[in-house]
Design an enzyme around this catalytic site. Sequence first.
Site, PDB file in Angstrom:
ATOM      1  N   SER A 182       0.723  -1.191   0.025  1.00 16.07           N
ATOM      2  CA  SER A 182       0.033   0.104  -0.070  1.00 16.07           C
ATOM      3  C   SER A 182       0.914   1.372   0.002  1.00 16.07           C
ATOM      4  O   SER A 182       0.200   2.287  -0.580  1.00 16.07           O
ATOM      5  CB  SER A 182      -0.913  -0.112   1.135  1.00 16.07           C
ATOM      6  OG  SER A 182      -0.199  -0.118   2.621  1.00 16.07           O
ATOM      7  N   HIS A 210      -5.814  -4.423  -1.762  1.00 17.23           N
ATOM      8  CA  HIS A 210      -5.500  -3.311  -2.692  1.00 17.23           C
ATOM      9  C   HIS A 210      -5.829  -3.949  -4.158  1.00 17.23           C
ATOM     10  O   HIS A 210      -5.621  -3.114  -4.966  1.00 17.23           O
ATOM     11  CB  HIS A 210      -4.372  -2.580  -2.543  1.00 17.23           C
ATOM     12  CG  HIS A 210      -4.477  -1.818  -1.192  1.00 17.23           C
ATOM     13  ND1 HIS A 210      -4.887  -0.495  -1.154  1.00 17.23           N
ATOM     14  CD2 HIS A 210      -3.968  -1.983  -0.017  1.00 17.23           C
ATOM     15  CE1 HIS A 210      -4.835  -0.126  -0.066  1.00 17.23           C
ATOM     16  NE2 HIS A 210      -4.108  -0.817   0.750  1.00 17.23           N
ATOM     17  N   LYS A 241     -12.548  -1.419   0.239  1.00 14.43           N
ATOM     18  CA  LYS A 241     -12.153  -0.593  -0.642  1.00 14.43           C
ATOM     19  C   LYS A 241     -12.584  -0.672  -2.015  1.00 14.43           C
ATOM     20  O   LYS A 241     -13.895   0.109  -2.474  1.00 14.43           O
ATOM     21  CB  LYS A 241     -10.583  -1.133  -1.017  1.00 14.43           C
ATOM     22  CG  LYS A 241      -9.643  -0.783   0.131  1.00 14.43           C
ATOM     23  CD  LYS A 241      -8.044  -1.247   0.251  1.00 14.43           C
ATOM     24  CE  LYS A 241      -7.377  -0.764   1.391  1.00 14.43           C
ATOM     25  NZ  LYS A 241      -7.840  -1.122   2.604  1.00 14.43           N
TER      26      LYS A 241
END
Length: 394
Positions: A182, A210, A241
């Site tokens: 990240s 992610h 996310k």
Amino acid sequence: MNATLLARLRKELDHRRATTGLRRDLVVSGAQGPTLKVDGKTLVNLASNDYLGLAGAPEVVESARRALRDTGLGVAAGRVLSGTRAAHAQLEAEIAELVGTEDAILYTSCYDANLGVFDALLGPTDAVVSDALNHASLIDGIRLARARRHVFAHADLDDLERRLIGCADARHRLIVTDGVFSMDGDLAALPRLYELARRHDAALMVDDSHATGVLGTTGAGTSEHFRIDGRVDVLTGTLGKALGGAAGGFAAGPREVVETLRQASRPYIFTNALAPPLAAAALTAIRIARARPELRERLAANTAWLRGALHDLGYEVLPGEHPIIPVMLRGGSLARDMAVALRREGVLAFALSHPVVPTGGERIRLQVSAAHTAEQLELAAGAFARARALLADR
């Protein structure tokens, strides 16, 4: 209160204030999306993980609204009591189908999933070998487990192999990595990691928070991106996310792995079930993500455009293809000052400095969304261009 404790905390806070500064949570208004309001001013939002722009999608919001009406806000019980609703089972099945595993199990966050995996699956005669830049939740989960702990230098697979050989006496060895890191936005070398795991009879665990919904032709994540589907033993990820942006996490893998987590994973057993409206929203977001590959295509195009624009302006941008774009502003408070200047110019972005990143690795971390328009990205590039005056004065 205990005076000695308060005195120590006051001293430590004073030191932090004088060195790295104290964080203050920024209060924003409006639904999560390509823009947000701060103090009444609309800013281009480059500071969220809403990669596919689904956090405010009408279909996602409406599905949560319907579930709220039908099931209420929460369940006031864990999954092992009266907390399980149909939405939970449906969501687990859809997650497993999305990421290509036999089964999946829901947690209230991916942090909880990572806290609950290691101690449930491993014992004191096992060993975990973890990338040095893995997410804090993986680090904390490993610390809670009884297994032996080893750390290899970030993305250094020669070091990983040495450490695998060094713990060859372990009953099981588990290689652990983020799928996308990240801070830098770089991808784990999954094909080589899988090959090492197979050669040394080790298991492989990937936190794909992610990448889920973002990478791969269907949004299955880094395994699909590298075309190694089905070769990860434990996969964790988030629903907070790209997949709706609300809350919730999961672990996925073979049925034996998931069933063991249902029986023994403490964060799953000893906490309330995910609120049904959030489960319903995530279920809708997954279905949209799978049905609309153009969202990932637009995200990739937006990312490439902004990366190129910043590079043309002379900024140091770490290479990559992920919508995390680190703009390096090394040294002192430069990154923090730049974040303030960008906000004045209409862009919301945050600086990262020590201890989040190493000293000398200070940066602005941008996060692009498929929902950003060309005009919003051009505004952002213009803000960086005007902020160059700040750099010239340093």
